[in-house]
Structure formats: structure tokens, C-alpha cells
Design a protein around this motif. Structure first.
Motif, mmCIF file in Angstrom:
data_model
loop_
_atom_site.group_PDB
_atom_site.id
_atom_site.type_symbol
_atom_site.label_atom_id
_atom_site.label_comp_id
_atom_site.label_asym_id
_atom_site.label_seq_id
_atom_site.Cartn_x
_atom_site.Cartn_y
_atom_site.Cartn_z
ATOM 1 N N LYS A 116 62.506 71.595 32.688
ATOM 2 C CA LYS A 116 62.136 72.666 31.764
ATOM 3 C C LYS A 116 63.188 72.840 30.679
ATOM 4 O O LYS A 116 62.861 72.975 29.494
ATOM 5 N N ILE A 117 64.461 72.846 31.105
ATOM 6 C CA ILE A 117 65.553 72.980 30.129
ATOM 7 C C ILE A 117 65.529 71.807 29.151
ATOM 8 O O ILE A 117 65.733 71.985 27.942
ATOM 9 N N GLU A 118 65.284 70.613 29.684
ATOM 10 C CA GLU A 118 65.236 69.434 28.828
ATOM 11 C C GLU A 118 64.102 69.541 27.815
ATOM 12 O O GLU A 118 64.262 69.206 26.628
ATOM 13 N N ARG A 119 62.911 70.037 28.288
ATOM 14 C CA ARG A 119 61.786 70.210 27.370
ATOM 15 C C ARG A 119 62.109 71.228 26.289
ATOM 16 O O ARG A 119 61.797 71.024 25.106
ATOM 17 N N GLU A 120 62.742 72.346 26.718
ATOM 18 C CA GLU A 120 63.100 73.380 25.744
ATOM 19 C C GLU A 120 64.102 72.850 24.724
ATOM 20 O O GLU A 120 64.017 73.161 23.530
ATOM 21 N N GLU A 121 65.056 72.057 25.188
ATOM 22 C CA GLU A 121 66.033 71.483 24.257
ATOM 23 C C GLU A 121 65.353 70.537 23.271
ATOM 24 O O GLU A 121 65.672 70.539 22.076
ATOM 25 N N LYS A 122 64.403 69.733 23.769
ATOM 26 C CA LYS A 122 63.674 68.826 22.882
ATOM 27 C C LYS A 122 62.856 69.617 21.862
ATOM 28 O O LYS A 122 62.830 69.277 20.668
ATOM 29 N N ASN A 123 62.188 70.691 22.349
ATOM 30 C CA ASN A 123 61.395 71.514 21.429
ATOM 31 C C ASN A 123 62.277 72.175 20.379
ATOM 32 O O ASN A 123 61.901 72.282 19.203
ATOM 33 N N GLU A 124 63.454 72.651 20.812
ATOM 34 C CA GLU A 124 64.383 73.275 19.879
ATOM 35 C C GLU A 124 64.875 72.264 18.850
ATOM 36 O O GLU A 124 64.995 72.573 17.653
ATOM 37 N N ALA A 125 65.156 71.040 19.326
ATOM 38 C CA ALA A 125 65.594 69.991 18.399
ATOM 39 C C ALA A 125 64.491 69.669 17.385
ATOM 40 O O ALA A 125 64.762 69.509 16.190
ATOM 41 N N LYS A 126 63.234 69.604 17.856
ATOM 42 C CA LYS A 126 62.118 69.348 16.954
ATOM 43 C C LYS A 126 61.967 70.478 15.943
ATOM 44 O O LYS A 126 61.688 70.241 14.762
ATOM 45 N N ARG A 127 62.142 71.726 16.429
ATOM 46 C CA ARG A 127 62.011 72.876 15.531
ATOM 47 C C ARG A 127 63.081 72.842 14.440
ATOM 48 O O ARG A 127 62.808 73.073 13.258
ATOM 49 N N LYS A 128 64.320 72.530 14.839
ATOM 50 C CA LYS A 128 65.395 72.448 13.861
ATOM 51 C C LYS A 128 65.143 71.318 12.866
ATOM 52 O O LYS A 128 65.386 71.478 11.659
ATOM 53 N N GLU A 129 64.666 70.179 13.380
ATOM 54 C CA GLU A 129 64.367 69.061 12.502
ATOM 55 C C GLU A 129 63.272 69.427 11.501
ATOM 56 O O GLU A 129 63.348 69.091 10.311
ATOM 57 N N LYS A 130 62.259 70.149 11.988
ATOM 58 C CA LYS A 130 61.183 70.593 11.114
ATOM 59 C C LYS A 130 61.702 71.570 10.067
ATOM 60 O O LYS A 130 61.288 71.523 8.898
ATOM 61 N N GLU A 131 62.604 72.456 10.470
ATOM 62 C CA GLU A 131 63.193 73.416 9.535
ATOM 63 C C GLU A 131 63.990 72.700 8.448
ATOM 64 O O GLU A 131 63.934 73.068 7.270
ATOM 65 N N VAL A 132 64.725 71.664 8.855
ATOM 66 C CA VAL A 132 65.498 70.883 7.880
ATOM 67 C C VAL A 132 64.557 70.213 6.881
ATOM 68 O O VAL A 132 64.806 70.229 5.661
ATOM 69 N N ARG A 133 63.466 69.623 7.367
ATOM 70 C CA ARG A 133 62.498 68.985 6.477
ATOM 71 C C ARG A 133 61.863 69.995 5.523
ATOM 72 O O ARG A 133 61.656 69.704 4.339
ATOM 73 N N ARG A 134 61.569 71.172 6.051
ATOM 74 C CA ARG A 134 60.965 72.209 5.204
ATOM 75 C C ARG A 134 61.916 72.640 4.094
ATOM 76 O O ARG A 134 61.517 72.807 2.937
ATOM 77 N N ARG A 135 63.186 72.817 4.448
ATOM 78 C CA ARG A 135 64.153 73.215 3.423
ATOM 79 C C ARG A 135 64.323 72.137 2.364
ATOM 80 O O ARG A 135 64.446 72.442 1.168
ATOM 81 N N LYS A 136 64.352 70.871 2.801
ATOM 82 C CA LYS A 136 64.448 69.786 1.838
ATOM 83 C C LYS A 136 63.242 69.777 0.911
ATOM 84 O O LYS A 136 63.371 69.559 -0.297
ATOM 85 N N TRP A 137 62.076 70.009 1.482
ATOM 86 C CA TRP A 137 60.861 70.045 0.656
ATOM 87 C C TRP A 137 60.930 71.182 -0.347
ATOM 88 O O TRP A 137 60.560 71.013 -1.516
ATOM 89 N N GLU A 138 61.402 72.360 0.116
ATOM 90 C CA GLU A 138 61.521 73.497 -0.792
ATOM 91 C C GLU A 138 62.530 73.216 -1.894
ATOM 92 O O GLU A 138 62.332 73.594 -3.049
ATOM 93 N N GLU A 139 63.647 72.547 -1.539
ATOM 94 C CA GLU A 139 64.632 72.210 -2.550
ATOM 95 C C GLU A 139 64.071 71.226 -3.563
ATOM 96 O O GLU A 139 64.394 71.283 -4.749
ATOM 97 N N THR A 140 63.208 70.305 -3.096
ATOM 98 C CA THR A 140 62.631 69.298 -3.988
ATOM 99 C C THR A 140 61.547 69.888 -4.877
ATOM 100 O O THR A 140 61.487 69.614 -6.074
ATOM 101 N N HIS A 141 60.672 70.707 -4.306
ATOM 102 C CA HIS A 141 59.538 71.244 -5.040
ATOM 103 C C HIS A 141 59.740 72.673 -5.516
ATOM 104 O O HIS A 141 58.882 73.221 -6.196
#
Length: 340
Positions: free
Chosen positions: A182-207
Motif C-alpha cells: 500500500k505504501i509503495e502504491r501511494e508513493e508511486k501515485n504521489e510520484a505520478k501526481r508530482k510528475e503531472k504537476e510538473v508537466r502542467r506547470r511547464k505547459w502553463e509556462e509555454t502557453h
């Protein structure tokens, strides 16, 4: 050696259900040969050199009722001795036994047991007793079976507790693994969420810059449209105010002219006389004609302005203008009548 006895030799020592294999310097029990005679229920192995009894002995000879193993060198009995459920008499005199298997708890048919002259441990020796006579051996069988039942119960309780502990340990390990997963799944989900947030910010900076420029244009366009709308409302308000101002002005002029005509008429009829009255009336007639013409021009302009303002106001103004025109006509009629 006796361990190599043939079936013929064994049969020669068998009488009905009894088999006598005593005093043969036997070291090993010929289980396979003996099992070929299933009717045998009483076997005498006394005065030999037997050291061990194999497990297959109890498996193959379950019909035994009497078994004599006295005066041998047996150090231990098989753990499955409890399979001999029909055994009633067991002679283990003069052997090298120190303990007894818990399987004795299953020998419920045992009625006679002799354990004299064995190096039994102290606790077991107290239970066994002396076995000096028939009554002693009977009591020995009864006591040993009863004691082994208690020992078996304790052992079974211990096994159950051990199994319970093992189960609890297994459950604990399972829960630990589930928690880690469960902890491993939560860590993976958190990592995915952070990665998605980084992509969103990059997109906002670009557009984002293009979006801001477009937004500014829309704001400017909206401001211009609001200014045009406000200017149109202001013009309409001015037109409406001008219309009502003209209307009020017209009414005031009509009222003033009416008052002036009334005063002039009174003067001509009551004060002036003769030639002077005629001059005054001609002058008034000329002035009234000019005022009426000018009033018609003002009324025409007022109608145009009122038509631009609204239909309701225009109708109301037409009514007022009609009343004013009627007033002019009556006044003019009065002056004409007077002049005649």
C-alpha cells in the motif's frame, strides 16, 4: 540369522493364531513374512536380540492381541504403536527403554503391561510401578494409557498453540506485506501526481504568455464595446432630455402667447377705443400670425425628436401638441371675430 526366516520356517512355528519366534537370536523382525499369515494374533519374540521395531510392523500387524517382546535389547518403540488398537497384552520386560511413545494413549484395549527391568526415567518409573504380579501389570497398563492421554492432550494443546502462533505470524507477515504494498502504491501515485504537476506547470509556462496576450486583447475589446454602449446610452439620454426640454419650452411659449393675447384683448375692449384699438388689433394679428408659424415649426421639430425618443412619449407629445394647436385656433378665432 533369524531375520532371514522363510515363510516355511515361520509356518512351522505357527499354531493356529499363535506364533512362537522366541530364542532364535533374532536381531530384526521379519515383518513381510509374518504379515503373510494374517490370522496370527499372538506372537512371542522373547529372548532375542531385537533392538528396534520398524514402523511397518504396526502398519502390517494391526490384528495383534498379544505381543511378547521381553528379554530383548529394544531402546525405543515405534511412534505409530497406537495403530495396534486391538492389543490387550504387551510384555516389555527386561529391555532398554527409557521413554514411551505418546501413541500409547490410543491403546484403549490394553489391559496388561509389564515394564519391569527397564531404565525408565524417574517420572515414568513412578507411573509404571513395580509390576510384580498380575494386578500390578493390569494397573500399569491402565495408568500408562491414562497418563499418555494427558500427555497427548498437552502436546496437542502445544501443537495447536504453535499452529496458532504460526498462523498469527503468517497473518502479521501478510499484513506487513500488504502495508508495504500500500505504501509503495501511494508513493508511486504521489510520484505520478508530482510528475503531472510538473508537466502542467511547464505547459502553463509555454502557453501562458499567449493566453495572457489573448486575454488582454479581449479586455481591451470589451472596454471599447462598453464605451460605445455607454456613449449610445448617453446620446439617447441627451436626445430624451432635449425632447422634453423642447416640449416644455413649447408649452411655456403657448401659455405666454395665450396670456398676452388675453391681455391685449381686454385692453382693446375696455381701455382702447376707435382708431387706436384698430391699430393695436392689427399689430396683434400680425404678431400672432408670426408666433403661430414659429410654433408650427417648433412643433414639427418636437415631433421628430419625440419620434426618435420613444413611441409612448411621442403619442403623449402629439396629444399635448394637438391641445396647443387647438388653443391657437380658438385664440385666432377670437381675434378674427373681434377684428370683424
Amino acid at each position: 540369522m533369524a531375520s532371514q526366516l522363510t515363510l516355511k520356517e515361520v509356518k512351522s512355528r505357527t499354531d493356529g493364531d499363535e506364533m512362537d519366534l522366541s530364542v532364535m537370536e533374532m536381531v530384526k523382525i521379519p515383518v513381510k513374512v509374518i504379515a503373510a499369515l494374517p490370522k496370527v494374533t499372538n506372537i512371542d519374540f522373547s529372548c532375542n536380540q531385537i533392538q528396534t521395531i520398524p514402523d511397518r510392523f504396526c502398519l502390517s500387524l494391526k490384528n495383534l492381541v498379544i505381543l511378547d517382546l521381553s528379554k530383548n535389547e529394544i531402546t525405543e518403540l515405534p511412534s505409530n504403536v497406537g495403530l495396534l488398537v486391538q492389543l490387550k497384552k504387551l510384555d516389555l520386560y527386561h529391555n532398554k527403554l527409557q521413554v514411551l511413545p505418546v501413541g500409547f494413549s490410543q491403546l484403549t484395549s490394553l489391559r496388561w503391561l509389564d515394564l519391569k527391568d527397564n531404565p525408565l526415567n524417574a517420572s515414568l518409573q513412578k507411573i509404571v510401578g513395580d509390576c510384580l504380579d498380575e494386578a500390578g501389570c493390569t494397573q500399569c497398563a491402565k495408568t500408562v494409557v491414562s497418563t499418555m492421554k494427558e500427555v497427548n492432550t498437552e502436546l496437542e494443546r502445544g501443537r495447536q498453540q504453535k499452529l496458532k502462533a504460526q498462523k498469527q505470524m503468517a497473518d502479521k507477515k501478510r499484513r506487513q506485506k500488504e502495508l508495504e504494498a500500500k505504501i509503495e502504491r501511494e508513493e508511486k501515485n504521489e510520484a505520478k501526481r508530482k510528475e503531472k504537476e510538473v508537466r502542467r506547470r511547464k505547459w502553463e509556462e509555454t502557453h501562458g504568455e499567449a493566453g495572457k496576450k489573448s486575454g488582454k486583447k479581449e479586455v481591451k475589446k470589451g472596454k471599447k464595446e462598453n464605451q460605445k454602449l455607454n456613449y449610445g446610452k448617453l446620446q439617447e439620454k441627451k436626445k430624451s432630455s432635449s425632447c422634453f426640454g423642447r416640449l416644455v419650452h413649447l408649452l411655456l411659449v403657448a401659455a405666454f402667447i395665450s396670456l398676452l393675447l388675453f391681455a391685449a384683448t381686454r385692453y382693446c375692449t375696455q381701455v382702447a377705443s376707435g382708431h387706436q384699438a384698430e391699430e393695436i388689433c392689427e399689430l396683434l394679428s400680425t404678431w400672432v400670425a408670426r408666433a403661430v408659424d414659429q410654433s408650427h415649426i417648433v412643433m414639427g421639430e418636437s415631433r421628430v425628436i419625440l419620434a426618435d425618443a420613444s413611441d409612448a412619449v411621442s403619442k403623449y407629445a402629439d396629444k399635448l401638441l394637438g391641445s396647443a394647436a387647438h388653443l391657437w385656433d380658438e385664440t385666432r378665432s377670437m381675434v378674427t371675430l373681434f377684428l370683424m
